[in-house]
Design a protein around this motif. Structure first.
Motif, mmCIF file in Angstrom:
data_model
loop_
_atom_site.group_PDB
_atom_site.id
_atom_site.type_symbol
_atom_site.label_atom_id
_atom_site.label_comp_id
_atom_site.label_asym_id
_atom_site.label_seq_id
_atom_site.Cartn_x
_atom_site.Cartn_y
_atom_site.Cartn_z
ATOM 1 N N ILE A 436 0.831 -1.207 0.000
ATOM 2 C CA ILE A 436 0.000 0.000 0.000
ATOM 3 C C ILE A 436 0.871 1.265 0.000
ATOM 4 C CG2 ILE A 436 -1.746 1.314 1.281
ATOM 5 C CD1 ILE A 436 -2.725 -1.348 2.473
ATOM 6 N N PHE A 437 0.547 2.210 -0.887
ATOM 7 C CA PHE A 437 1.140 3.546 -0.852
ATOM 8 C C PHE A 437 0.149 4.472 -0.149
ATOM 9 C CE2 PHE A 437 3.587 2.324 -4.803
ATOM 10 C CZ PHE A 437 4.842 2.430 -4.215
ATOM 11 N N ARG A 438 0.657 5.301 0.735
ATOM 12 C CA ARG A 438 -0.216 6.244 1.435
ATOM 13 C C ARG A 438 0.199 7.684 1.122
ATOM 14 N NH1 ARG A 438 -3.441 3.297 4.647
ATOM 15 N NH2 ARG A 438 -2.718 1.226 5.293
ATOM 16 N N ASP A 439 -0.758 8.602 1.283
ATOM 17 C CA ASP A 439 -0.523 10.029 1.006
ATOM 18 C C ASP A 439 0.008 10.212 -0.413
ATOM 19 O OD1 ASP A 439 -1.242 10.417 3.673
ATOM 20 O OD2 ASP A 439 0.848 10.337 4.356
ATOM 21 N N TRP A 447 -3.451 3.719 -1.718
ATOM 22 C CA TRP A 447 -3.503 3.137 -3.063
ATOM 23 C C TRP A 447 -2.746 1.807 -3.074
ATOM 24 C CZ3 TRP A 447 -5.571 5.927 -7.427
ATOM 25 C CH2 TRP A 447 -6.065 7.196 -7.092
ATOM 26 N N PHE A 448 -3.311 0.829 -3.766
ATOM 27 C CA PHE A 448 -2.658 -0.473 -3.912
ATOM 28 C C PHE A 448 -1.598 -0.403 -5.006
ATOM 29 C CE2 PHE A 448 -2.643 -4.532 -6.391
ATOM 30 C CZ PHE A 448 -1.952 -5.300 -5.463
ATOM 31 N N ASN A 449 -0.414 -0.898 -4.699
ATOM 32 C CA ASN A 449 0.682 -0.946 -5.666
ATOM 33 C C ASN A 449 0.587 -2.235 -6.470
ATOM 34 O OD1 ASN A 449 3.101 -0.934 -7.074
ATOM 35 N ND2 ASN A 449 4.377 -1.347 -5.284
ATOM 36 N N THR A 450 0.184 -2.150 -7.735
ATOM 37 C CA THR A 450 0.031 -3.347 -8.562
ATOM 38 C C THR A 450 1.376 -3.966 -8.945
ATOM 39 O OG1 THR A 450 0.085 -2.180 -10.688
ATOM 40 C CG2 THR A 450 -2.067 -2.370 -9.579
ATOM 41 N N GLY A 451 2.442 -3.143 -8.934
ATOM 42 C CA GLY A 451 3.740 -3.633 -9.388
ATOM 43 C C GLY A 451 3.835 -3.749 -10.899
ATOM 44 N N ASP A 452 2.876 -3.146 -11.614
ATOM 45 C CA ASP A 452 2.847 -3.255 -13.071
ATOM 46 C C ASP A 452 3.005 -1.885 -13.724
ATOM 47 O OD1 ASP A 452 2.476 -6.030 -13.281
ATOM 48 O OD2 ASP A 452 0.347 -5.820 -12.853
ATOM 49 N N MET A 453 3.779 -1.875 -14.801
ATOM 50 C CA MET A 453 3.909 -0.673 -15.627
ATOM 51 C C MET A 453 2.815 -0.706 -16.686
ATOM 52 S SD MET A 453 6.498 1.267 -14.673
ATOM 53 C CE MET A 453 7.146 2.184 -16.085
ATOM 54 N N MET A 454 2.060 0.390 -16.796
ATOM 55 C CA MET A 454 0.966 0.484 -17.761
ATOM 56 C C MET A 454 1.092 1.797 -18.527
ATOM 57 S SD MET A 454 -1.027 -2.261 -17.066
ATOM 58 C CE MET A 454 -2.796 -2.036 -17.190
ATOM 59 N N ARG A 455 0.490 1.835 -19.714
ATOM 60 C CA ARG A 455 0.500 3.044 -20.540
ATOM 61 C C ARG A 455 -0.910 3.597 -20.644
ATOM 62 N NH1 ARG A 455 3.163 1.172 -24.351
ATOM 63 N NH2 ARG A 455 5.148 2.198 -23.946
#
Length: 609
Positions: A436-439, A447-455
């Motif tokens: 989880i990322f906060r602030d 926010w949940f960190n998916t660990g995925d790079m997206m465009r």
């Protein structure tokens, strides 16, 4: 990325007429996907009973020469639920389930669901230490094992915390012939024979947050994590895919060769069939040469895929009857842009319902508009933020906030954690918090960190780019580098290892590569012994394809992390390193030293990884 992949307003408007014609079903699915009522009975057991009521004599499951109607399949699951209740299992308990793709697995999962028992879906390729870890992690009260996995369980049974209530399902048509259970197991088919076939009252006692099953994921680091997949989440997929996106009817048949210990097969494909009481056709294993023969044999109109599956089919020699099939829709994830349009054209496929989701994640995309080269559209709150690959962290501005990328740009995908899009997390609270990322954009947000790079390609559509961190994807599976490193380091003769994924031309995902430091010279190393050890301890897809020999100390960052970016860039290219490299070629049983000629063959597609 091609600029043609950017979504424009005229393109969106051109899809509206098709969506309007499916509006009632999509509205229903959308409502189900947003359900928050914690007192409404729902989930897999309820859905199976509903499908049985509207199409009792329709085919529910087809496998080899077996065809089960919804009435037969539902009754079978009821008998399993009744028996499990009779031995004291109750809502909230967990059962370990280790069965390959066949009807017994599905009936077991539904039986558990009706009782409120959580089925831990063991990855059937797991062996040794990893199997022990996955089994003990969820503290099961019972275990249901297929005949085909008994040997794997027996190898480690002394290390399993569970000592009783081991059940057996024969590897055959157990409704007709239950087979002989080995010593130490009860024959579940025989035990349930006289149990009730009626829907149990407990079916109506599963609610939004009740656990349905555990799915194991490598997440971002370490040994497999057991992700809680609850009935509410299943209900949302049931609505989102079954009614809104895939839109099959009771006359449709969806063919699935994907392993049912993963959510794409177990949740997406199956829910798409159940929604309107259509048929699920399952195969034990994927066969590129026999795939379309099966499609024709069972008159399938849809199938589930992962990217590798489509590539393997596309690489098969073209045949005059390639378009001689009834398939109109395919659903899955990872279809490569380089073959997307050609694949549709060759096999006469109308709709590609590409999706993006993860077992543990709270953000999902689905290609409801049927555009090419996209994971589709997401109705939930997400953000694609700038990411520094060297520092391995998101970029923050002077105010400490993360920065969203612009249209056409790639970044890290985050899913906002809200009441409507919760992050259920892992069995380990510490691992949950690390995801989880906060602030992020304002004080107090999460926010949940998916660990995925997206465009970002516009109008809430995205393209998948790559997987970050300590996990990479190969053969349609997530591979944990930390897990593979731990196994490698356990072999006598290896002092230290660093594992990472590298790209091989014309393949999907990244192949495993390990930089290893040995206690002897690489010419004297026991590669045969290493291969035998890895086959025992790791699933086939997690065994490194390449070994890079390092005679020196491993290079690390200032925070003592291995310098993987440089290793990934150099990969197995002999021109970029002085190290000896070994490769495990397709069809070979042991590593061999890589030379320039073999490397050219790999880069030129001469070997089918």
């Amino acid at each position: 990325m091609s600029s043609a992949d950017i979504i424009t307003l005229p393109q969106i408007l051109s899809r509206v007429p098709e969506l309007v014609s499916n509006l009632p079903a999509m509205i229903k699915g959308s409502r189900m996907a947003k359900i928050t009522d914690t007192k409404k009975p729902l989930g897999l057991g309820v859905a199976i009973e509903h499908a049985t009521s509207i199409n009792p004599n329709g085919a529910a499951v087809l496998y080899q020469d077996t065809e089960l109607t919804y009435k037969q399949f539902n009754a079978w699951a009821n008998r399993i639920a009744d028996y499990l209740a009779s031995i004291g299992l109750k809502k909230g308990d967990t059962i370990a389930v280790d069965i390959e793709n066949r009807p017994e697995l599905l009936a077991t999962v539904v039986g558990c669901a009706k009782l409120g028992v959580c089925a831990a879906l063991i990855n059937t390729s797991q062996r040794g230490k990893v199997l022990v870890h996955s089994f003990n992690l969820v503290k099961p009260k019972a275990a249901i094992i297929g005949a085909e996995l008994v040997d794997a369980i027996e190898e480690v049974r002394a290390e399993l915390d569970l000592k009783e209530n081991f059940f057996f399902f024969a590897d055959q048509d157990t409704l007709e012939n239950p087979g002989e259970a080995p010593a130490g197991y009860k024959n579940l088919a025989s035990e349930i024979k006289d149990c009730s076939s009626e829907n149990p009252a407990s079916s109506k006692q599963t609610f939004l947050r009740d656990p349905l099953f555990y799915i194991y994921t490598s997440g971002t680091t370490g040994l497999p994590k057991a992700v809680v997949f609850n009935h509410g989440r299943w209900e949302k997929a049931y609505g989102g895919f079954g009614f809104s996106a895939v839109r099959l009817t009771k006359n449709d048949r969806i063919y699935t060769t994907l392993p049912f210990y993963h959510a794409t097969g177990m949740v997406v494909c199956w829910a798409s069939a159940i929604a309107n009481a259509g048929s699920l056709v399952i195969a034990r294993k994927f066969s590129a040469s026999g795939f379309w023969d099966d499609i024709r044999r069972y008159n399938c109109t849809a199938f589930g895929y992962v990217g590798e599956l489509c590539r393997y089919l596309h690489e098969q020699p073209e045949k005059p009857n390639d378009r001689d099939n009834q398939v109109h829709t395919i659903v899955g994830n990872g279809l490569r842009p380089s073959i997307w349009k050609g694949f549709k054209q060759r096999f006469g496929i109308d709709r590609v319902v590409e999706l993006y989701a993860s077992s543990e994640g709270n953000v999902a995309f689905t290609n409801v508009f049927n555009f090419d080269n996209t994971v589709g559209f997401s109705p939930v709150s997400y953000a694609i933020v700038k990411y520094d690959k060297e520092r391995e962290e998101p970029v923050r501005n002077s105010s400490g906030n993360m920065i969203k990328v612009g249209r056409g740009e790639a970044g890290l995908m985050l899913g906002e954690i809200t009441d409507k899009t919760p992050f259920d997390g892992y069995t380990d609270p510490e691992k949950t918090e690390k995801s989880i990322f906060r602030d992020v954009f304002k004080k107090g947000d999460a926010w949940f960190n998916t660990g995925d790079m997206m465009r970002d390609i516009g109008f809430r559509h995205a393209q998948f780019v790559d997987r970050l961190g300590d996990t990479f994807r190969w053969k349609g599976e997530n591979v944990s580098t930390t897990e593979v490193e731990q196994i490698l380091d356990g072999f006598d003769g290896i002092q230290e290892s660093v594992v990472y994924g590298v790209e091989i031309p014309n393949t999907n995902g990244r192949a495993g590569m390990a930089q290893v430091r040995m206690t002897c010279s690489h010419e004297e190393f026991d590669y045969q012994g290493l291969c035998a050890y890895l086959k025992q301890e790791l699933p086939h897809y997690a065994i490194p394809v390449f070994l890079r020999i390092n005679e020196q100390e491993m290079e690390t960052t200032g925070t003592f992390k291995h310098q993987k970016n440089k290793l990934k860039d150099q990969k197995y290219d002999l021109a970029q390193q002085d190290n000896a490299v070994y490769v495990l070629l397709p069809g070979e049983s042991c590593y061999q030293k890589l030379d320039e000629e073999t490397q050219k063959g790999i880069d030129g597609g001469a070997y089918r990884f």
